[in-house]
Design a protein around this motif. Structure first.
Motif, PDB file in Angstrom:
ATOM      1  N   ALA A 242     -72.920-128.542  33.370  1.00 22.26           N
ATOM      2  CA  ALA A 242     -72.019-127.515  33.886  1.00 22.26           C
ATOM      3  C   ALA A 242     -71.671-126.612  32.707  1.00 22.26           C
ATOM      4  O   ALA A 242     -70.889-126.981  31.838  1.00 22.26           O
TER       5      ALA A 242
ATOM      6  N   THR B 238     -74.230-124.502  37.353  1.00 27.92           N
ATOM      7  CA  THR B 238     -74.413-125.935  37.551  1.00 27.92           C
ATOM      8  C   THR B 238     -75.265-126.182  38.779  1.00 27.92           C
ATOM      9  O   THR B 238     -75.503-125.285  39.587  1.00 27.92           O
TER      10      THR B 238
ATOM     11  N   PRO C 144     -79.890-124.413  37.807  1.00 30.92           N
ATOM     12  CA  PRO C 144     -78.466-124.175  38.021  1.00 30.92           C
ATOM     13  C   PRO C 144     -78.197-122.904  38.823  1.00 30.92           C
ATOM     14  O   PRO C 144     -78.975-121.951  38.784  1.00 30.92           O
TER      15      PRO C 144
END
Length: 242
Positions: A123, A150, A155
């Motif tokens: 993240a 994320t 992501p």
């Protein structure tokens, strides 16, 4: 005649959510035929189900949008797995779908399927300024929560905004393309911390305003955990995305 099913995913009523076309037996079709059928059917994605190519998968798919093939199978995996169980092609339970180099693991029944994510869960903080510009919003539309990149695998950019900003957002596909931003998810989290309203702009995947997306829904769970709204440890932690 080639049989196919139209499945409406991520909704509780027909003709809502994300429309998916599933061809459960596409072994005799070539790439050109698949592209032609996907363009004709016109759903956001069309899935062509093929025999397994490796020992660790139950079946294999090729996924086409009206504009051409996409290597990503996670979004359509939910509707595909449930359809194959409902039609009797697979028994209910754990199934593994192969798509390109990837594998999607699901728990499937005739009524639905749950996509299972595993692996590293990064993240990373990201600059909100280009995200806001891409959505036609300003800093006044943001909240104190952090924007993060994320997800499971590639992501997604997740930008928390005020609830009122969701309907006002207007994506700029040219700016997103110039910034290398294939998709942008705007989210507004309710006070209960487990209910999220979201909009996903994904022009890089051929979907300007996506009504529902399984990988992004999973990424939102990671965002909720990263911001302390869900426990980060093992367990059954539920949340709702509208």
């Amino acid at each position: 005649m080639i049989p196919y099913e139209i499945v409406h995913m991520f909704t509780d009523r027909p003709y809502a959510g994300g429309a998916l076309a599933v061809l459960p037996d596409a072994a005799g079709l070539g790439t050109a035929a698949m592209a032609t059928l996907a363009a004709e059917l016109g759903t956001t994605e069309t899935v062509f189900v093929l025999p397994a190519a490796k020992p660790d998968e139950d079946y294999r798919v090729r996924v086409f949008q009206p504009s051409g093939e996409t290597p990503f199978g996670s979004h359509s995996a939910v509707g595909t797995a449930a359809t194959l169980v409902r039609l009797g092609h697979l028994p209910a339970g754990r199934v593994v779908q192969g798509c390109g180099p990837g594998r999607q693991r699901l728990d499937a029944t005739a009524a639905g399927a749950a996509l299972i994510g595993a692996g590293p869960l990064p993240a990373t903080g990201i600059d909100p300024a280009p995200l806001l510009a891409a959505a036609g919003l300003t800093g006044a539309d943001t909240t104190a929560d952090p924007p993060l990149a994320t997800g499971f695998g590639a992501p997604f950019a997740l930008l928390p905004v005020r609830d009122s900003a969701l309907s006002r957002a207007r994506p700029d596909p040219d700016r997103m393309a110039a910034d290398g931003l294939k998709a942008l998810c705007l989210l507004a989290c309710a006070p209960d911390g487990k209910t999220v309203r979201a909009r996903l702009f994904a022009p890089g995947f051929g979907i300007p305003d996506d009504p529902a997306c399984a990988p992004v829904a999973m990424a939102l769970g990671l965002w909720l955990a990263a911001t302390g709204r869900l426990p980060a440890g093992d367990g059954d932690h539920r949340y709702t995305v509208h």
